[in-house]
Design an enzyme around this catalytic site. Structure first.
Site, PDB file in Angstrom:
ATOM      1  N   HIS A  19     -13.409 -31.890  54.927  1.00  0.00           N
ATOM      2  CA  HIS A  19     -15.081 -32.420  54.464  1.00  0.00           C
ATOM      3  C   HIS A  19     -15.347 -33.503  54.414  1.00  0.00           C
ATOM      4  CE1 HIS A  19     -19.352 -30.824  53.937  1.00  0.00           C
ATOM      5  NE2 HIS A  19     -19.222 -31.702  53.266  1.00  0.00           N
ATOM      6  N   GLU A  20     -14.939 -34.202  53.190  1.00  0.00           N
ATOM      7  CA  GLU A  20     -14.841 -35.389  53.176  1.00  0.00           C
ATOM      8  C   GLU A  20     -14.235 -35.888  54.122  1.00  0.00           C
ATOM      9  OE1 GLU A  20     -17.516 -35.680  51.105  1.00  0.00           O
ATOM     10  OE2 GLU A  20     -17.324 -34.109  49.970  1.00  0.00           O
ATOM     11  N   HIS A  26     -16.724 -36.828  56.915  1.00  0.00           N
ATOM     12  CA  HIS A  26     -17.340 -37.684  56.570  1.00  0.00           C
ATOM     13  C   HIS A  26     -16.961 -39.064  56.507  1.00  0.00           C
ATOM     14  CE1 HIS A  26     -20.499 -35.187  55.114  1.00  0.00           C
ATOM     15  NE2 HIS A  26     -19.678 -35.079  53.786  1.00  0.00           N
ATOM     16  N   HIS A  35     -16.659 -40.283  60.590  1.00  0.00           N
ATOM     17  CA  HIS A  35     -17.590 -40.487  61.499  1.00  0.00           C
ATOM     18  C   HIS A  35     -17.889 -41.924  60.356  1.00  0.00           C
ATOM     19  CE1 HIS A  35     -22.051 -38.511  62.006  1.00  0.00           C
ATOM     20  NE2 HIS A  35     -22.396 -39.009  62.597  1.00  0.00           N
TER      21      HIS A  35
END
Length: 600
Positions: A392-393, A396, A399
């Protein structure tokens, strides 16, 4: 890392800490950069009253503004990361405070920029920014003009910028209270005859323990201590909401929600449709809790029973390095450039891996234009969810990486609305990979049950949080004070609505509504719910598609702040103005529940 041993920051090996040298080599370099900010600010300030003189002067002014803001972002990023890693460190606390003061001062000094730019004749301004030399600033100017109806006079903007630092007080106090002071008071929980410390971080571990007595003890000690401070915490949250409402009224928005959504051109209907769609699909959620009650074999389902894995027989232990390799393989549909870069970062300095005394709980990714996109984890090798958190992180951070490398500074930063898509997209790919390679039926059962829990946490739970935030802000806007009893009663009603008749709450279960740190960033949490809805649709699209679908997704990652979020997601292949993505996510959850009913 053993949950019964929480080291001091100084005792954590360097290999387990993030390496901040990509920002500054050391604290002395940081100090030198901090000292440069007044000079850079003075340079930008010298253009006050001159922005409309000529395109050459305007361009020079924008360059000066960019230099000041980029230096300030870098200084604050470094200081905030050090502080989040150890809130007990006075020197880190001092640097973070000094950076915030410098930021507040710079913002105040340069507050003339936006109203003065907006005072330039729009026809002239549009002609200027179409010139090649303004290419790095075109998006910034266009987005600034979008805010024109709510930008105040120079003097008023300066007043609002001066209160920026004081407005952070509610969250700052809440963070220190919950991450430092209360952590010293929660006590311990007996696990297999051994006393283990109860903290903000270990609480989630205890909630997943198969021993119901452990869960009950941890839950009651945790919320009893929060309840002892209910009036203080309620006052802090009320202060944060009142601050939001003050800013909303000062700028002339019709509501706090409109203010939060306006900048990103997110229609109010997106927020309301989310809540409405989830309400219409609560039946599947209630069936999930009925199934949980049956599988746990309890006469009454309690609030401390909702996080424990339903499948007891599957034991998971995944080292940090093993988790990295799971991410590498699971995310391979995105190509080797993506996975090689991410996994290299996960192993070489992007990540602060484990819990230490004074460290912020939970996890986050923090990127800036200068330096690596850093990740804070509190990784535990016996919690399989932490593998998903890493992915998940990592979503980020990647991105951020693609945004920085494909956009100029003034338009590289994407919105939180988009960020939660990139992160939950990665979680979806990890789930599909682990399910496909599950060697036993028990592992499949475990994955399905965990996936159901994840969708509950991200779609349903965050929507409940979003509804609570909305009710709190609407109350203040109507002149209703946010007392502890009002906040608790409001939250209790939502607990009953979302959990259904199967749940039996403790007398202080409603204290949960006063311990959510994301509430101090107004109207943030709904983006998790819209994010997972978009991510589920996009992950299916990429996995079932080919190069074109993957390229569409990378166009989204590379957009940064060059597009508004609804537009960027359309480029990727999903339209969040429509109800279909949220309904599809609810439908997928319903299918998982039916599958669980069969296999369990």
């Amino acid at each position: 890392m053993a949950t019964n041993t929480i080291p001091m920051r100084k005792d954590v090996p360097d290999s387990d800490k993030w390496d901040l040298s990509s920002i500054f080599k050391n604290n002395d370099d940081w100090e030198a950069s901090l000292l440069r900010i007044p000079t850079l600010t003075e340079k930008a300030l010298s253009f006050k009253g001159r922005l409309s003189e000529s395109p050459a002067i305007f361009l020079e002014a924008l360059n000066a503004l960019e230099n000041a803001e980029r230096e300030m972002e870098t200084v604050y990023h470094y200081a905030s990361l050090q502080y989040e890693a150890d809130e007990d460190d006075d020197s880190a606390k001092s640097r973070e405070g000094r950076a915030m003061m410098a930021y507040t001062q710079m913002t105040s000094d340069l507050s003339f920029f936006e109203p003065e730019i907006q005072g330039i004749d729009e026809h002239i301004l549009h002609e200027w920014i179409l010139r090649p030399e303004f290419s790095d600033y075109k998006v910034y100017i266009e987005k600034l003009l979008h805010f024109k109806p709510y930008i105040l006079s120079e003097k008023e903007e300066r007043i609002l910028s001066l209160q920026m630092q004081p407005s952070q007080t509610p969250y700052s106090v809440f963070s220190v209270l919950t991450n430092v002071d209360l952590n010293k008071l929660f006590g311990t929980v007996c696990v297999d005859g051994e006393e283990k410390p109860l903290t903000e971080t270990t609480w989630s571990v205890f909630m997943e323990n198969q021993d119901r007595k452990v869960r009950e003890e941890a839950y009651k000690k945790f919320y009893n201590k929060f309840e002892e401070h209910q009036n203080t915490i309620a006052a802090l949250y009320a202060g944060a909401v009142n601050q939001n409402v003050f800013t909303m009224r000062a700028r002339g928005y019709s509501s706090s929600l409109e203010m939060a959504l306006y900048g990103n051109k997110v229609p109010l209907s997106v927020y309301y449709n989310l809540i409405d769609c989830v309400h219409k699909n609560l039946k599947s959620l209630h069936e999930y809790y009925s199934l949980r009650k049956k599988m746990l074999g309890v006469a009454e389902l309690r609030h401390y029973d909702v996080y424990v894995p339903l499948v007891k027989s599957v034991k998971t232990k995944t080292s940090y390095d093993e988790a990295v390799e799971i991410c590498r393989t699971a995310l391979s549909p995105l190509g080797s450039e993506y996975t090689d870069l991410l996994c290299s970062g996960l192993k070489n300095g992007w990540v602060d891996r484990y819990e230490n005394v004074g460290k912020r709980g939970g996890a986050f990714s923090s990127g800036a234009y200068i330096g690596n996109p850093y990740i804070l984890l509190n990784y535990k090798d016996d919690v399989i969810r932490d593998v998903f958190t890493m992915a998940h992180e990592g979503g980020h951070s990647m991105h951020s990486w693609y945004s920085v490398h494909n956009n100029p500074f003034m338009s590289y930063d994407y919105t939180i609305f988009e960020a939660e898509v990139a992160s939950t997209f990665n979680e979806s790919l990890v789930f599909e990979h682990l399910l496909k390679n599950a060697s036993t039926d028990e592992m499949k059962k475990f994955l399905f049950s965990m996936r159901a829990s994840d969708i509950v946490a991200t779609l349903y739970r965050q929507t409940m949080f979003a509804e609570f935030e909305l009710k709190a802000h609407e109350a203040v806007e109507k002149g209703i004070p946010l007392t502890a009893s009002f906040l608790r009663n409001t939250y209790k009603e939502l607990l009953c609505l979302y959990f259904g008749d199967e749940m039996v709450f403790e007398k202080n279960s409603d204290m949960e509504g006063l311990r959510i740190p994301h509430f101090y960033t107004p109207f943030y949490v709904y983006k998790y719910a819209t994010g997972i809805s978009a991510a589920l649709a996009l992950s299916r699209r990429v996995l079932n598609g080919g190069k074109s679908e993957r390229d569409d997704y990378f166009q989204f990652l590379k957009s940064g702040g060059s597009r508004y979020p609804i537009e960027a997601l359309r480029v990727a292949g999903v339209d969040m103005e429509k109800a279909e993505p949220v309904q599809a996510a609810c439908d997928e959850f319903a299918k998982i529940i039916e599958r669980l009913k069969t296999i369990l």
